[in-house]
Write a protein that holds these residues in place. Structure first.
Motif, mmCIF file in Angstrom:
data_model
loop_
_atom_site.group_PDB
_atom_site.id
_atom_site.type_symbol
_atom_site.label_atom_id
_atom_site.label_comp_id
_atom_site.label_asym_id
_atom_site.label_seq_id
_atom_site.Cartn_x
_atom_site.Cartn_y
_atom_site.Cartn_z
ATOM 1 N N ARG A 114 14.476 2.650 9.006
ATOM 2 C CA ARG A 114 15.189 3.895 9.274
ATOM 3 C C ARG A 114 15.469 4.580 7.951
ATOM 4 O O ARG A 114 15.853 3.935 6.976
ATOM 5 N N VAL A 115 15.292 5.901 7.942
ATOM 6 C CA VAL A 115 15.587 6.708 6.767
ATOM 7 C C VAL A 115 16.482 7.851 7.209
ATOM 8 O O VAL A 115 16.089 8.664 8.038
ATOM 9 N N GLY A 116 17.683 7.913 6.656
ATOM 10 C CA GLY A 116 18.596 9.002 6.980
ATOM 11 C C GLY A 116 18.181 10.305 6.313
ATOM 12 O O GLY A 116 17.263 10.350 5.493
ATOM 13 N N GLU A 117 18.906 11.355 6.649
ATOM 14 C CA GLU A 117 18.631 12.677 6.080
ATOM 15 C C GLU A 117 18.925 12.685 4.586
ATOM 16 O O GLU A 117 19.880 12.068 4.128
ATOM 17 N N ALA A 118 18.093 13.395 3.861
ATOM 18 C CA ALA A 118 18.263 13.614 2.422
ATOM 19 C C ALA A 118 18.311 12.309 1.628
ATOM 20 O O ALA A 118 18.957 12.240 0.587
ATOM 21 N N ALA A 119 17.636 11.274 2.103
ATOM 22 C CA ALA A 119 17.547 10.021 1.351
ATOM 23 C C ALA A 119 16.590 10.219 0.180
ATOM 24 O O ALA A 119 15.583 10.907 0.298
ATOM 25 N N GLN A 161 7.887 11.403 4.069
ATOM 26 C CA GLN A 161 6.964 10.854 5.064
ATOM 27 C C GLN A 161 6.621 9.404 4.749
ATOM 28 O O GLN A 161 6.601 8.556 5.635
ATOM 29 N N ILE A 162 6.356 9.119 3.499
ATOM 30 C CA ILE A 162 6.037 7.737 3.122
ATOM 31 C C ILE A 162 7.236 6.833 3.386
ATOM 32 O O ILE A 162 7.081 5.723 3.919
ATOM 33 N N LEU A 163 8.442 7.290 3.043
ATOM 34 C CA LEU A 163 9.636 6.476 3.325
ATOM 35 C C LEU A 163 9.801 6.246 4.824
ATOM 36 O O LEU A 163 10.151 5.136 5.249
ATOM 37 N N ARG A 220 0.838 -1.209 0.000
ATOM 38 C CA ARG A 220 0.000 0.000 0.000
ATOM 39 C C ARG A 220 0.871 1.257 0.000
ATOM 40 O O ARG A 220 0.658 2.189 -0.781
ATOM 41 N N LEU A 221 1.895 1.282 0.866
ATOM 42 C CA LEU A 221 2.779 2.449 0.941
ATOM 43 C C LEU A 221 3.585 2.625 -0.343
ATOM 44 O O LEU A 221 3.817 3.749 -0.795
ATOM 45 N N LEU A 222 4.012 1.521 -0.953
ATOM 46 C CA LEU A 222 4.759 1.599 -2.207
ATOM 47 C C LEU A 222 3.884 2.156 -3.336
ATOM 48 O O LEU A 222 4.358 2.928 -4.178
ATOM 49 N N ARG A 223 2.610 1.785 -3.356
ATOM 50 C CA ARG A 223 1.681 2.349 -4.357
ATOM 51 C C ARG A 223 1.563 3.858 -4.163
ATOM 52 O O ARG A 223 1.589 4.628 -5.127
ATOM 53 N N GLN A 224 1.428 4.295 -2.900
ATOM 54 C CA GLN A 224 1.344 5.727 -2.616
ATOM 55 C C GLN A 224 2.619 6.433 -3.059
ATOM 56 O O GLN A 224 2.573 7.507 -3.665
ATOM 57 N N TYR A 225 3.754 5.826 -2.751
ATOM 58 C CA TYR A 225 5.042 6.421 -3.097
ATOM 59 C C TYR A 225 5.187 6.559 -4.612
ATOM 60 O O TYR A 225 5.651 7.583 -5.108
ATOM 61 N N ALA A 226 4.785 5.535 -5.349
ATOM 62 C CA ALA A 226 4.902 5.542 -6.806
ATOM 63 C C ALA A 226 4.058 6.646 -7.442
ATOM 64 O O ALA A 226 4.355 7.087 -8.558
ATOM 65 N N GLN A 227 3.029 7.097 -6.742
ATOM 66 C CA GLN A 227 2.149 8.135 -7.286
ATOM 67 C C GLN A 227 2.629 9.546 -6.954
ATOM 68 O O GLN A 227 2.032 10.515 -7.410
ATOM 69 N N THR A 228 3.699 9.660 -6.176
ATOM 70 C CA THR A 228 4.213 10.989 -5.844
ATOM 71 C C THR A 228 5.029 11.543 -7.005
ATOM 72 O O THR A 228 5.434 10.818 -7.909
ATOM 73 N N THR A 229 5.285 12.851 -6.946
ATOM 74 C CA THR A 229 6.083 13.517 -7.976
ATOM 75 C C THR A 229 7.274 14.209 -7.328
ATOM 76 O O THR A 229 7.345 14.346 -6.100
ATOM 77 N N LEU A 230 8.179 14.682 -8.158
ATOM 78 C CA LEU A 230 9.340 15.433 -7.669
ATOM 79 C C LEU A 230 8.924 16.678 -6.894
ATOM 80 O O LEU A 230 9.671 17.165 -6.052
ATOM 81 N N GLU A 231 7.742 17.189 -7.177
ATOM 82 C CA GLU A 231 7.252 18.391 -6.510
ATOM 83 C C GLU A 231 6.703 18.105 -5.111
ATOM 84 O O GLU A 231 6.209 19.007 -4.440
#
Length: 191
Positions: free
Chosen positions: A60-65, A52-54, A34-45
């Motif tokens: 764990r997600v580091g800075e500027a990942a 947030q999704i990551l 579900r989260l991957l589907r949401q992520y795939a629908q995001t844009t560079l903007e």
């Protein structure tokens, strides 16, 4: 369940035979999907939404990942990435065991990181049980396009893995390694 019985998830993370069809694992896989589907629908903007999704998806997600969609994983919660991690298009991380990735790691398109494996004994394989082994990737590693990192591998700091390589064994720090199977072709001076 007695105090000595392990859940299928505990077996999975311990590198023991486990059933991926276990309800707890199926639910975690559905959550990731579900989260991957949401992520795939995001844009560079939408960089804040992507972050947030990551954070919701990964352990764990580091800075500027930055992970460029499409991206695929099994659970997400077993992936721990450092600061300034970059994964280009088509990345796959099968995280049936832990994947620890250091700071400043760069992955070209279609890099595949597999903790998942199956028994080589066909009788055991037919039971539906699977195996997984952890992967560790150090700091300042570059992984070329289409490279495959196999279960149980550790890649040391400052190492470059050539495009199309299949990494089946540990690669030390400060190395350039290429091929199938991947082997060190050059050692760098200490960085």
């Amino acid at each position: 369940m007695s105090e000595f019985e392990q859940t299928e998830k505990q077996k999975m993370l311990a590198g023991e035979l486990y059933l991926a069809t276990d309800p707890e694992l199926v639910a975690e896989n559905k959550r990731a999907s579900r989260l991957l589907r949401q992520y795939a629908q995001t844009t560079l903007e939408e960089p804040e939404l992507r972050q947030q999704i990551l954070r919701d998806l990964l352990g764990r997600v580091g800075e500027a990942a930055n992970i460029v969609p499409p991206f695929h994983c099994d659970y997400g919660s077993n992936i721990f990435i450092g600061d300034r991690f970059y994964m280009n298009y088509g990345g796959v991380i099968l995280d049936c065991n832990t994947v620890h990735i250091g700071n400043d790691v760069l992955c070209a398109p279609y890099v595949q990181i597999y903790t998942a494996t199956h028994p080589t004994d066909p009788t055991v394989r037919l039971t539906g049980r699977e195996l997984a082994a952890p992967i560790t990737i150090g700091n300042t590693v570059w992984i070329g396009g289409g490279a495959i990192i196999c279960p149980g591998v550790t890649i040391g700091d400052n190492t470059t893995i050539g495009a199309g390589s299949v990494v089946t064994k540990d690669i030390p720090a400060n190395a350039i390694a290429v091929g199938n199977p991947c082997r060190v072709i050059k050692t760098l001076e200490k960085c």
